[in-house]
Design a protein around this motif. Structure first.
Motif, PDB file in Angstrom:
ATOM      1  N   LEU A 199       0.816  -1.218   0.000  1.00 13.38           N
ATOM      2  CA  LEU A 199       0.000   0.000   0.000  1.00 13.38           C
ATOM      3  C   LEU A 199       0.852   1.272   0.000  1.00 13.38           C
ATOM      4  O   LEU A 199       0.704   2.131  -0.876  1.00 13.38           O
ATOM      5  CB  LEU A 199      -0.937   0.008   1.212  1.00 13.38           C
TER       6      LEU A 199
ATOM      7  N   ASP B 150       1.784   4.020  -2.896  1.00 13.17           N
ATOM      8  CA  ASP B 150       1.474   5.442  -2.693  1.00 13.17           C
ATOM      9  C   ASP B 150       2.707   6.316  -2.946  1.00 13.17           C
ATOM     10  O   ASP B 150       2.579   7.458  -3.403  1.00 13.17           O
ATOM     11  CB  ASP B 150       0.939   5.680  -1.277  1.00 13.17           C
TER      12      ASP B 150
ATOM     13  N   GLN C  91      -5.136   5.022  -6.355  1.00 16.45           N
ATOM     14  CA  GLN C  91      -6.569   4.748  -6.328  1.00 16.45           C
ATOM     15  C   GLN C  91      -6.880   3.400  -6.976  1.00 16.45           C
ATOM     16  O   GLN C  91      -7.704   2.633  -6.464  1.00 16.45           O
ATOM     17  CB  GLN C  91      -7.328   5.863  -7.047  1.00 16.45           C
TER      18      GLN C  91
ATOM     19  N   LYS D 211      -5.895   0.538  -4.636  1.00 15.96           N
ATOM     20  CA  LYS D 211      -6.835   0.393  -3.511  1.00 15.96           C
ATOM     21  C   LYS D 211      -8.160  -0.203  -3.977  1.00 15.96           C
ATOM     22  O   LYS D 211      -8.790  -0.974  -3.245  1.00 15.96           O
ATOM     23  CB  LYS D 211      -7.051   1.742  -2.837  1.00 15.96           C
TER      24      LYS D 211
ATOM     25  N   LYS E  67     -13.404   5.718  -0.869  1.00 16.96           N
ATOM     26  CA  LYS E  67     -12.581   6.215   0.240  1.00 16.96           C
ATOM     27  C   LYS E  67     -13.327   6.121   1.566  1.00 16.96           C
ATOM     28  O   LYS E  67     -12.739   5.773   2.600  1.00 16.96           O
ATOM     29  CB  LYS E  67     -12.174   7.664  -0.025  1.00 16.96           C
TER      30      LYS E  67
ATOM     31  N   THR F 207     -13.881   2.177   2.396  1.00 14.97           N
ATOM     32  CA  THR F 207     -12.727   1.319   2.687  1.00 14.97           C
ATOM     33  C   THR F 207     -12.564   1.009   4.176  1.00 14.97           C
ATOM     34  O   THR F 207     -12.304  -0.147   4.534  1.00 14.97           O
ATOM     35  CB  THR F 207     -11.432   1.940   2.125  1.00 14.97           C
TER      36      THR F 207
ATOM     37  N   GLY G 102      -7.310   7.776   1.860  1.00 14.41           N
ATOM     38  CA  GLY G 102      -6.909   6.595   1.117  1.00 14.41           C
ATOM     39  C   GLY G 102      -5.722   5.898   1.746  1.00 14.41           C
ATOM     40  O   GLY G 102      -5.613   4.675   1.733  1.00 14.41           O
TER      41      GLY G 102
ATOM     42  N   VAL H  77      -7.188   1.527   5.372  1.00 14.93           N
ATOM     43  CA  VAL H  77      -6.954   0.110   5.670  1.00 14.93           C
ATOM     44  C   VAL H  77      -6.538  -0.071   7.125  1.00 14.93           C
ATOM     45  O   VAL H  77      -7.022  -0.980   7.822  1.00 14.93           O
ATOM     46  CB  VAL H  77      -5.872  -0.465   4.730  1.00 14.93           C
TER      47      VAL H  77
END
Length: 410
Positions: free
Chosen positions: A18, A22, A41, A44, A98, A101, A388, A392
């Motif tokens: 992740l 990013d 994006q 994700k 977003k 999630t 974002g 998680v």
């Protein structure tokens, strides 16, 4: 059951990428390469699709996720009929994801923890530690002349190679809080205070009020037990030491370390230019007034109830959102959005309080603390439940309360 185990491990393996993805996303965007959907994006969304597929094995989770997805998607459907265009539908799907999630990840990790127990906790601990190292490593790149500043004007602060700098502070608080609780729970007091000092230094490097205050607050509160009629001498001594020594000393060191820096000059400039609340909220109270004016004047009756969708909300406000989660959820998704957020937060608080009565649910009090901390950050600085980068890990933190320690794990 074996297939589910493989799928769970694959999803968690994806999550290790992740923050590295990013970073790549930040480099691409900073170099002016604009894609129809950003790399971050897209990655994700791929994870969400796999989680959604995982819900097919759990009909209850599938029903909950579908229900709330449909609830937040209603404003976008209404807009497509109102303006006879579906041009913003895909854009809204990305933006809705977003807010969804944290819910999807909470449902996934709660089921994962209940099934895998201590083995699952070890995997999540490794994921959080790895992500903390990647995040902190990026922030500290400033000291070797790499990465991007948090604020372009004056090159203040640091956000490494990440693009969304305003999400970094919340993520730093979330990742460091879990590590801090884990260390304190194992009785490693010296390591705990070393982590506090180091993370505070990292927060100062970011140069964000939210990060600095959040780190101070979370590291102070973790050692404290919930109020009771019985007085724990060690906790009481720590409380007094924190009130009269640790926190004042930390504040003094922060004050001394930022004096004369560009960050301090920026704080001084805005504190003199604005009133107290405008300075404290970084003009978000002004953004709220403008968005509220737009809501009153440009929303029709149905839109005032169900919202206009994230894309139309941003368009009506010239791409300037409030940056306070409650307000942004309301203006984008109306009462339906507040219903979603209120139901989720209420459920989490009730569950955390219920589990806290059982000492084997060792993370329940920590989760309850983090719920209130994140609500507080989202109400003042925003970019928490729509982050974002952090979404998680918010799901992981909330799901931890379902871990029930067994005798052989102790």
């Amino acid at each position: 059951m074996l297939k589910i185990s493989y799928l769970d491990n694959f999803i968690i393996l994806l999550m290790f990428a992740l923050l590295p993805v990013d970073m790549l996303n930040g480099i691409v965007l900073k170099n002016g390469i604009n894609l129809p959907i950003s790399i971050g994006q897209l990655f994700k969304l791929v994870i969400l699709i796999f989680i959604f597929f995982r819900f097919l094995f759990k009909p209850k989770l599938l029903l909950v996720s579908l229900g709330f997805t449909a609830l937040l998607f209603l404003p976008s459907i209404y807009q497509s009929f109102k303006i006879f265009s579906v041009s913003s539908i895909f854009e809204d799907i990305v933006k809705i994801s977003k807010y969804l999630t944290p819910l999807y990840c909470f449902l996934f990790f709660a089921d994962f923890i209940k099934r895998d127990g201590y083995v699952g906790i070890v995997k999540l601990r490794n994921l959080i530690r790895f992500s903390y190292i990647v995040l902190v490593g990026n922030i500290l790149l400033k000291y070797i002349g790499l990465g991007y500043p948090m604020y372009e004007y004056g090159s203040i602060g640091s956000k490494g190679f990440f693009y969304a700098g305003n999400e970094i502070s919340a993520l730093l608080v979330i990742l460091s809080s879990f590590m801090a609780f884990d260390i304190w729970n194992r009785g490693k007091k010296i390591q705990y205070f070393l982590l506090w000092a180091f993370t505070l230094f990292v927060g100062l490097t970011v140069s964000s009020k939210t990060g600095i205050v959040g780190i101070l607050l979370i590291f102070f509160l973790i050692p404290l037990k919930r109020p009771s009629l019985k007085i724990n001498l060690k906790s009481f001594i720590f409380f007094l030491a924190s009130i009269f020594l640790i926190i004042p000393l930390s504040l003094f060191l922060i004050w001394r370390s930022i004096q004369g820096t560009a960050f301090f000059i920026r704080l001084q400039y805005f504190s003199e230019k604005f009133d107290f609340w405008t300075f404290l909220l970084s003009s978000r109270n002004i953004f709220f007034k403008e968005a509220n004016k737009t809501y009153k004047e440009k929303y029709d009756f149905i839109e005032k109830i169900m919202g206009v969708g994230q894309t139309q909300y941003e368009n009506l406000n010239h791409n300037q959102i409030v940056e306070i989660d409650f307000a942004d959820i309301f203006f984008a998704y109306g009462l339906f959005g507040l219903l979603y957020f209120g139901m989720l937060m209420s459920f989490l608080i009730v569950q955390a309080v219920r589990f806290s009565s059982n000492k084997r649910h060792i993370y329940s009090n920590y989760v309850l603390l983090m719920i209130w901390i994140l609500i507080g950050i989202s109400a003042t600085a925003g970019h928490v439940f729509s982050s974002g980068m952090a979404a998680v890990f918010i799901g992981i933190v909330f799901a931890l309360m379902y871990f029930k320690e067994k005798q052989e794990d102790i």
